[in-house]
Write a protein that holds these residues in place. Sequence first.
Motif, PDB file in Angstrom:
ATOM      1  N   CYS A 161      -8.017 -47.151  40.454  1.00 23.15           N
ATOM      2  CA  CYS A 161      -7.345 -46.674  39.242  1.00 23.15           C
ATOM      3  C   CYS A 161      -7.731 -47.450  37.983  1.00 23.15           C
ATOM      4  N   ASP A 189     -10.071 -43.029  41.814  1.00 22.32           N
ATOM      5  CA  ASP A 189      -9.798 -43.061  40.378  1.00 22.32           C
ATOM      6  C   ASP A 189     -10.705 -44.106  39.706  1.00 22.32           C
ATOM      7  N   TYR A 192     -11.393 -41.319  35.193  1.00 19.54           N
ATOM      8  CA  TYR A 192     -10.346 -40.317  34.970  1.00 19.54           C
ATOM      9  C   TYR A 192     -10.960 -39.174  34.167  1.00 19.54           C
ATOM     10  N   HIS A 250      -8.663 -38.110  40.471  1.00 24.23           N
ATOM     11  CA  HIS A 250      -9.184 -38.085  39.097  1.00 24.23           C
ATOM     12  C   HIS A 250     -10.699 -38.040  38.991  1.00 24.23           C
ATOM     13  N   ASP A 428      -3.913 -45.808  44.217  1.00 24.14           N
ATOM     14  CA  ASP A 428      -3.325 -44.615  43.592  1.00 24.14           C
ATOM     15  C   ASP A 428      -2.025 -44.830  42.843  1.00 24.14           C
ATOM     16  N   HIS A 430      -0.657 -47.419  41.310  1.00 27.10           N
ATOM     17  CA  HIS A 430      -0.700 -48.269  40.111  1.00 27.10           C
ATOM     18  C   HIS A 430       0.235 -49.469  40.206  1.00 27.10           C
TER      19      HIS A 430
HETATM   20 FE   LIG Z   1      -4.741 -43.515  39.352  1.00 25.63          FE
END
Ligand SMILES: [Fe+2]
Length: 548
Positions: A161, A189, A192, A250, A428, A430
């Motif tokens: 992420c 991710d 994004y 993403h 995922d 965060h």
């Molecule tokens: Fe994410």
Amino acid sequence: MTVIPSAEGAVDRRTLLRLAGLSAGAGLVAAATLPGEAHAAAGVFQHGVASGDPLPGGILLWTRVTPTADSVPGSGAGPDVTVTWQIAADAGFSSVVQSGEVRTGPARDHTVKVDVAGLRPATTYWFRFGYEGAWSPVGRTMTAPSADAAISRLRMGVVSCASWEAGYFSAYRHLAERGDLNLVVHLGDYIYEYGTGEFGARGVVVRPTKPEHETVSLADYRIRHALHKTDPDLQALHASVPWIITWDDHEVANDMWSDGAENHTPATEGDFGARKAASRQAYAEWMPVRLGADGHIYRRLRYGNLVELSMLDLRTYRSKQVSGIDGGDIDDPARTIAGGDQLEWLTDGLVGSTAKWKLVGNPVMISRLDLATLPAWLLGPLGDLLGIPDNGVIVNPDQWDGYNADRERLVDALRAAHTRDVVFITGDIHTSWANELTTKDTGTRNPAAAEFVVPSVTSDNIDDYLGTSPGGPLSVLAADLIKATNQHVKWVETDGHGYGVLEVTTDRCRMDWYHLVDRTKKDTAARWVTGWSVGTGSSKIRKESAPR
Ligand SMILES: [Fe+2]
């Protein structure tokens, strides 16, 4: 017993950064002692080098060449060219063990991937690419040990992420500077899809993305990937250790499922299948990953007798998420997150593995997260973070919670076979978690596995959604409420951004969490937060009292 060679003692940090074409604060430069430096500095190799998917005798090498001024990513312009590559036993390339040539061109956005075989197991190598007298920065990589080798330690960085607009990739820099990692696992991710202003740091764009609009076409995804590959921290980490990666949503679009995504609007963005194919093509071109013949990414990599790592794809085959509007039942046995083939492959692989530790690279959290009794002030921001529809659904339908049948099939199979020493490493969400994997039937007794969840590299989390300071009283209360409602959650921290470091030894598997001081500052520091470990033979996790 063998400890897999690490960068410790092999090369110091300053040398490593120089070899990677980087020096602290100086950005990309040509490796000072190598031929062709003037041409390289002019930008033939602007996107760094990378390696991935180590095998006992093989490694995948990656770069991108910019042979002419018009050969910019996503342009479809520029000539077909021949790029040379070398892999050597030493950083100075006096002992080149293999070399070759490979063609690339606009049909693959001038990216280069070389799958090198015939190397020695558990061996450190250096590699570089050449084009018309210019040399790329030098990368360092390492092959995996033979499948039956007795291995006593493996250490990896774990990340997920990384929103470009939400900050700098200091997490990657700190991992690159450690010098003690065997590999990096990225759980998705990596990019994004959002347009500028849509996923900054609390709405603030720390650095603008490219293209400015949401990525939909092949050119869009190529440009977005290329932008990421210009980041010096990302380049440094790719050049220092091999990565093992998978995708989450993403890389295509938010909350993707097999035939659509929350952030895809057919009326204005066209056919989802075309968008998925475009994003997947750019991914295959730009990422150091060995994809299956039909493009599938789920795969298993082995490190001697110590570790087998199953990397999952939880987007391509999944049923649509349930929602109060469209309906759907989270317990419906016909609904799947992994798809039948992948779930069978995973179950058989875990149950039948001869490795000591069975790690699962798991893009979304598998432990239950019961939100039903959380107060509205917490459920609101948590719902925003997790994408929970405010229409009566009170679990996160995008993680394994939304696909109970698959989770129960997997857990039941592990229990039936008395399979032990399974650890899920997850991204995922965060935020940072240490969990024991249980089902409703068994409560907190006899967990089937451990789960360690790493925070985002940059993407917003709870304090960002609450609009409070990191670690403030509301965040502390939020963590306490989550743990009280979910007793298999032993630790959760809702505000930090950063990374994890997982160390696997013969008798335990330990995750340490590191959080950044300020993701919006380029040279921000990282601090150790906590460590949790699981010993062999039990899936009960325990807190470590001090940094390793
Ligand atoms: Fe994410």
